[in-house]
Design a protein around this motif. Structure first.
Motif, PDB file in Angstrom:
ATOM      1  N   ALA A  35      20.492  -6.166  11.445  1.00 54.86           N
ATOM      2  CA  ALA A  35      20.438  -4.930  12.222  1.00 54.86           C
ATOM      3  C   ALA A  35      19.264  -4.936  13.196  1.00 54.86           C
ATOM      4  CB  ALA A  35      20.351  -3.726  11.288  1.00 54.86           C
ATOM      5  N   ARG A  36      18.119  -5.443  12.763  1.00 58.70           N
ATOM      6  CA  ARG A  36      16.949  -5.519  13.660  1.00 58.70           C
ATOM      7  C   ARG A  36      17.256  -6.432  14.850  1.00 58.70           C
ATOM      8  NH1 ARG A  36      13.335  -2.465  14.511  1.00 58.70           N
ATOM      9  NH2 ARG A  36      11.627  -3.912  14.600  1.00 58.70           N
TER      10      ARG A  36
ATOM     11  N   PHE B 274      18.736  -2.417  16.336  1.00 59.96           N
ATOM     12  CA  PHE B 274      18.584  -1.146  15.632  1.00 59.96           C
ATOM     13  C   PHE B 274      17.110  -0.902  15.322  1.00 59.96           C
ATOM     14  CE2 PHE B 274      23.026  -1.967  14.768  1.00 59.96           C
ATOM     15  CZ  PHE B 274      23.593  -0.703  14.762  1.00 59.96           C
ATOM     16  N   SER B 275      16.695   0.337  15.415  1.00 62.97           N
ATOM     17  CA  SER B 275      15.332   0.711  15.051  1.00 62.97           C
ATOM     18  C   SER B 275      15.240   0.855  13.534  1.00 62.97           C
ATOM     19  CB  SER B 275      14.941   2.034  15.715  1.00 62.97           C
ATOM     20  OG  SER B 275      15.674   3.107  15.134  1.00 62.97           O
TER      21      SER B 275
ATOM     22  N   GLU C  33      16.943   4.029  12.543  1.00 61.26           N
ATOM     23  CA  GLU C  33      18.403   3.916  12.541  1.00 61.26           C
ATOM     24  C   GLU C  33      18.887   3.172  11.301  1.00 61.26           C
ATOM     25  OE1 GLU C  33      19.537   3.861  17.276  1.00 61.26           O
ATOM     26  OE2 GLU C  33      18.678   2.054  16.388  1.00 61.26           O
ATOM     27  N   ILE C  34      18.180   2.123  10.941  1.00 58.56           N
ATOM     28  CA  ILE C  34      18.560   1.351   9.757  1.00 58.56           C
ATOM     29  C   ILE C  34      18.404   2.211   8.508  1.00 58.56           C
ATOM     30  CG2 ILE C  34      17.996  -0.657   8.309  1.00 58.56           C
ATOM     31  CD1 ILE C  34      17.066  -2.022  10.967  1.00 58.56           C
TER      32      ILE C  34
ATOM     33  N   ARG D 278      18.664   5.424   8.234  1.00 54.21           N
ATOM     34  CA  ARG D 278      19.779   6.372   8.162  1.00 54.21           C
ATOM     35  C   ARG D 278      21.077   5.670   7.787  1.00 54.21           C
ATOM     36  NH1 ARG D 278      18.879   8.396  13.501  1.00 54.21           N
ATOM     37  NH2 ARG D 278      21.120   8.527  13.710  1.00 54.21           N
ATOM     38  N   PHE D 279      21.288   4.492   8.307  1.00 56.12           N
ATOM     39  CA  PHE D 279      22.494   3.728   8.021  1.00 56.12           C
ATOM     40  C   PHE D 279      22.584   3.379   6.532  1.00 56.12           C
ATOM     41  CE2 PHE D 279      24.453  -0.554   7.671  1.00 56.12           C
ATOM     42  CZ  PHE D 279      25.746  -0.208   8.004  1.00 56.12           C
TER      43      PHE D 279
ATOM     44  N   LEU E 196      26.038  10.022  12.761  1.00 59.17           N
ATOM     45  CA  LEU E 196      25.675   8.611  12.617  1.00 59.17           C
ATOM     46  C   LEU E 196      26.845   7.709  12.989  1.00 59.17           C
ATOM     47  CD1 LEU E 196      23.613   6.493  11.858  1.00 59.17           C
ATOM     48  CD2 LEU E 196      24.360   6.717   9.487  1.00 59.17           C
TER      49      LEU E 196
ATOM     50  N   LYS F 234      26.936   7.341  16.673  1.00 57.24           N
ATOM     51  CA  LYS F 234      25.893   6.410  17.123  1.00 57.24           C
ATOM     52  C   LYS F 234      26.302   4.972  16.847  1.00 57.24           C
ATOM     53  CE  LYS F 234      21.721   7.480  17.833  1.00 57.24           C
ATOM     54  NZ  LYS F 234      21.002   7.350  19.081  1.00 57.24           N
ATOM     55  N   MET F 235      26.946   4.758  15.710  1.00 55.58           N
ATOM     56  CA  MET F 235      27.394   3.410  15.370  1.00 55.58           C
ATOM     57  C   MET F 235      28.464   2.941  16.355  1.00 55.58           C
ATOM     58  SD  MET F 235      27.565   3.924  11.280  1.00 55.58           S
ATOM     59  CE  MET F 235      27.439   2.326  10.541  1.00 55.58           C
TER      60      MET F 235
ATOM     61  N   LYS G 230      26.815   1.880  19.471  1.00 62.20           N
ATOM     62  CA  LYS G 230      26.162   0.586  19.286  1.00 62.20           C
ATOM     63  C   LYS G 230      27.181  -0.548  19.297  1.00 62.20           C
ATOM     64  CE  LYS G 230      22.441  -1.715  18.647  1.00 62.20           C
ATOM     65  NZ  LYS G 230      21.446  -1.789  19.699  1.00 62.20           N
TER      66      LYS G 230
END
Length: 124
Positions: free
Chosen positions: A53-54, A58-59, A62-63, A65-66, A76, A79-80, A83
């Motif tokens: 994810a990084r 992804f911040s 964000e990770i 929350r995911f 979310l 947002k996904m 992305k």
């Protein structure tokens, strides 16, 4: 159980990164072995997800929350989906670059960047 040094070695992450992820709530240590944090072996797959994810942009927030998302988290999910669209664009751009460089590695055109085939591979 894996101690922090073992996790760091297996993942290529610095122990400080593991402590940072733990501080941010992305990881949970299962205890300590002396002064060292210990982790369940499953932490390796979680770190693979975090690292992926990084690398995808992804911040940490964000990770975070995911990792706790539920199917009902519509914000979310939106947002996904955004992305996903960005990643598709990135993948297409990187594939064009790969194809151009692959061609350039064997091309005899001078200069290489003026080669029509090279240029064609770069354009969407």
């Amino acid at each position: 159980m894996l101690d922090i040094a073992e996790v760091a070695e297996k993942t290529g992450l610095a122990p400080s990164a593991l402590r940072f992820y733990e501080k941010k709530g992305l990881l949970t240590s299962s205890g300590r072995n002396g002064l060292r944090r210990t982790y369940e072996p499953e932490v390796l797959s979680r770190l693979e997800l975090i690292n992926c994810a990084r690398r995808a942009g992804f911040s940490i927030a964000e990770i975070s929350r995911f990792l706790v998302a539920t199917p009902g988290d519509t914000a979310l999910r939106a947002k996904m989906a955004e992305k996903v669209a960005v990643l598709h664009e990135d993948i297409a751009r990187l594939q064009r670059m790969r194809d151009s460089l692959e061609h350039a590695s064997t091309c005899t055109h001078e200069p290489l960047i003026e080669c029509p085939d090279f240029k064609r591979r770069l354009t969407p």
